[in-house]
Design an enzyme around this catalytic site. Structure first.
Site, mmCIF file in Angstrom:
data_model
loop_
_atom_site.group_PDB
_atom_site.id
_atom_site.type_symbol
_atom_site.label_atom_id
_atom_site.label_comp_id
_atom_site.label_asym_id
_atom_site.label_seq_id
_atom_site.Cartn_x
_atom_site.Cartn_y
_atom_site.Cartn_z
ATOM 1 N N ASN A 11 0.862 -1.187 0.000
ATOM 2 C CA ASN A 11 0.000 0.000 0.000
ATOM 3 C C ASN A 11 0.898 1.236 0.000
ATOM 4 O O ASN A 11 1.496 1.572 1.019
ATOM 5 C CB ASN A 11 -0.893 -0.024 1.255
ATOM 6 C CG ASN A 11 -1.739 1.232 1.356
ATOM 7 O OD1 ASN A 11 -1.891 1.967 0.382
ATOM 8 N ND2 ASN A 11 -2.285 1.489 2.537
ATOM 9 N N LYS A 13 -0.040 4.216 -0.267
ATOM 10 C CA LYS A 13 -0.751 5.382 0.286
ATOM 11 C C LYS A 13 -0.633 6.590 -0.657
ATOM 12 O O LYS A 13 -0.638 6.402 -1.865
ATOM 13 C CB LYS A 13 -0.219 5.727 1.681
ATOM 14 C CG LYS A 13 -0.163 4.525 2.613
ATOM 15 C CD LYS A 13 0.234 4.917 3.999
ATOM 16 C CE LYS A 13 0.515 3.701 4.834
ATOM 17 N NZ LYS A 13 -0.261 3.628 6.042
ATOM 18 N N HIS A 99 -9.838 0.830 4.593
ATOM 19 C CA HIS A 99 -8.581 1.124 5.308
ATOM 20 C C HIS A 99 -8.862 2.172 6.391
ATOM 21 O O HIS A 99 -9.688 3.071 6.188
ATOM 22 C CB HIS A 99 -7.539 1.635 4.306
ATOM 23 C CG HIS A 99 -6.152 1.679 4.888
ATOM 24 N ND1 HIS A 99 -5.754 2.665 5.762
ATOM 25 C CD2 HIS A 99 -5.104 0.850 4.734
ATOM 26 C CE1 HIS A 99 -4.495 2.436 6.108
ATOM 27 N NE2 HIS A 99 -4.070 1.339 5.513
ATOM 28 N N GLU A 101 -7.318 4.673 7.294
ATOM 29 C CA GLU A 101 -7.088 6.056 6.858
ATOM 30 C C GLU A 101 -8.259 6.552 6.001
ATOM 31 O O GLU A 101 -8.564 7.741 5.998
ATOM 32 C CB GLU A 101 -5.740 6.153 6.113
ATOM 33 C CG GLU A 101 -4.565 6.034 7.087
ATOM 34 C CD GLU A 101 -3.280 5.482 6.502
ATOM 35 O OE1 GLU A 101 -3.164 5.383 5.264
ATOM 36 O OE2 GLU A 101 -2.379 5.119 7.288
ATOM 37 N N GLU A 168 -6.044 -5.135 10.475
ATOM 38 C CA GLU A 168 -5.070 -4.083 10.744
ATOM 39 C C GLU A 168 -5.464 -3.320 12.013
ATOM 40 O O GLU A 168 -6.300 -2.405 11.945
ATOM 41 C CB GLU A 168 -5.022 -3.088 9.584
ATOM 42 C CG GLU A 168 -4.652 -3.687 8.248
ATOM 43 C CD GLU A 168 -4.006 -2.646 7.345
ATOM 44 O OE1 GLU A 168 -2.836 -2.826 6.999
ATOM 45 O OE2 GLU A 168 -4.657 -1.648 7.014
ATOM 46 N N GLY A 174 1.693 2.295 10.954
ATOM 47 C CA GLY A 174 2.674 3.374 10.905
ATOM 48 C C GLY A 174 3.276 3.749 12.249
ATOM 49 O O GLY A 174 3.927 4.790 12.375
ATOM 50 N N SER A 211 2.772 -1.950 10.524
ATOM 51 C CA SER A 211 4.212 -1.849 10.818
ATOM 52 C C SER A 211 5.004 -3.116 10.491
ATOM 53 O O SER A 211 5.982 -3.421 11.189
ATOM 54 C CB SER A 211 4.424 -1.461 12.280
ATOM 55 O OG SER A 211 3.854 -0.195 12.545
HETATM 56 C C1 PEP Z 1 -1.105 0.158 5.842
HETATM 57 O O1 PEP Z 1 -0.947 1.130 5.119
HETATM 58 O O2 PEP Z 1 -2.129 -0.529 5.753
HETATM 59 C C2 PEP Z 1 -0.070 -0.195 6.809
HETATM 60 C C3 PEP Z 1 -0.192 -1.306 7.482
HETATM 61 O O3 PEP Z 1 0.942 0.693 6.943
HETATM 62 P P1 PEP Z 1 2.332 0.414 7.721
HETATM 63 O O4 PEP Z 1 2.875 -0.885 7.209
HETATM 64 O O5 PEP Z 1 3.197 1.579 7.358
HETATM 65 O O6 PEP Z 1 2.024 0.328 9.164
#
Ligand code: PEP
Length: 250
Positions: A11, A13, A99, A101, A168, A174, A211
């Site tokens: 992803n 983003k 997601h 976000e 998630e 992040g 992460s």
């Molecule tokens: C994500 O964007 O879904 C994500 C898990 O980001 P990160 O790996 O940076 O935590």
């Protein structure tokens, strides 16, 4: 080496430009190696790069998905949006929906349900993200939140064959924080069991996201029930992304 097929969803983003697309060359090369034969690699770049990715990955086994879509299946006066039909027509096979976000930017469970339906109608495979916040976890509400997100997100959807769940925890995205293996296994099993019971489908793949990095991937792979990973930050660095995939298979 494990024999299981695993997903690695990148992803990107709201990052990346035409120049950074070239950096995935090493991933394309690595994807051809025997080591990667059980790796399903999917890039989800921002809308502006979807076409470039589709063209670049045409003759490879690496696939492409979008990060969200509008809920309307048909075209219309929705300034600033792109629907699942357009995404499919472009040559993408996947779309991320729900997601955290996107939820933070206004995607409610009801909207998410509409987006999932329109994506399935347009033959996209949906990567449906669910997860609890830190506050909800602290209040022991994780399972309640997961049930609510699944029930509302998949309302009136009978066939979930083309749905992949990405678990998630919001507090992991992040932040560098990752749930303890026991907690993670427990939640993954809970999701699988709930889907089996309520949708009569045993094979739903459940990914973990939050992460994921070359430093914690070995430990995460101890959990056999995880069918792959949704990777944000680390996926934008091809060396790290390759490292994560490599370490998942030996
Ligand atoms: C994500 O964007 O879904 C994500 C898990 O980001 P990160 O790996 O940076 O935590």
């Amino acid at each position: 080496m494990t024999n299981k097929y695993k997903y690695f969803v990148a992803n990107w983003k709201m990052f990346g430009d035409i120049k950074t697309v070239n950096s995935i060359y090493t991933v394309i090369k690595a994807s051809k190696s025997r080591n990667f034969s059980k790796a399903k690699i999917i890039y989800c770049p921002p809308y502006t790069l979807l076409n470039t990715f589709v063209n670049k990955l045409k003759k490879t086994k690496v696939e492409v998905g979008a990060q969200n879509c509008h809920q309307s299946s048909s075209n219309g006066p929705f300034t600033g949006f792109i629907n699942s039909k357009m995404i499919k027509k472009l040559g993408c096979k996947y779309v991320i929906i729900g997601h955290s976000e996107s939820r933070n930017s206004g995607d409610t469970n009801i909207l998410i349900n509409k987006k999932i339906k329109s994506s399935l109608e347009n033959s996209l495979t949906v990567i449906f993200c669910i997860g609890e916040t830190f506050k909800e976890k602290k209040k022991n509400k994780t399972k309640k939140i997961l049930i609510n997100q699944i029930k509302k997100g998949l309302k009136n959807i009978k066939n979930i064959k083309n749905i992949i769940i990405a678990y998630e925890p919001v507090w992991s995205i992040g932040t560098g924080l990752v749930p303890k293996n026991e907690e993670l296994l427990n939640n993954i099993l809970f999701i699988k069991k709930f889907l089996r019971k309520n949708f009569n489908y045993k094979k739903t793949r459940v990914l973990y996201g939050g992460s994921v990095s070359p430093y914690n991937i070995k430990n995460l792979n101890e959990i056999n029930q995880i069918d792959g990973f949704l990777i944000g930050g680390a996926s934008q660095n091809s060396n790290k992304f390759i490292d994560i995939i490599k370490k998942s298979f030996n």
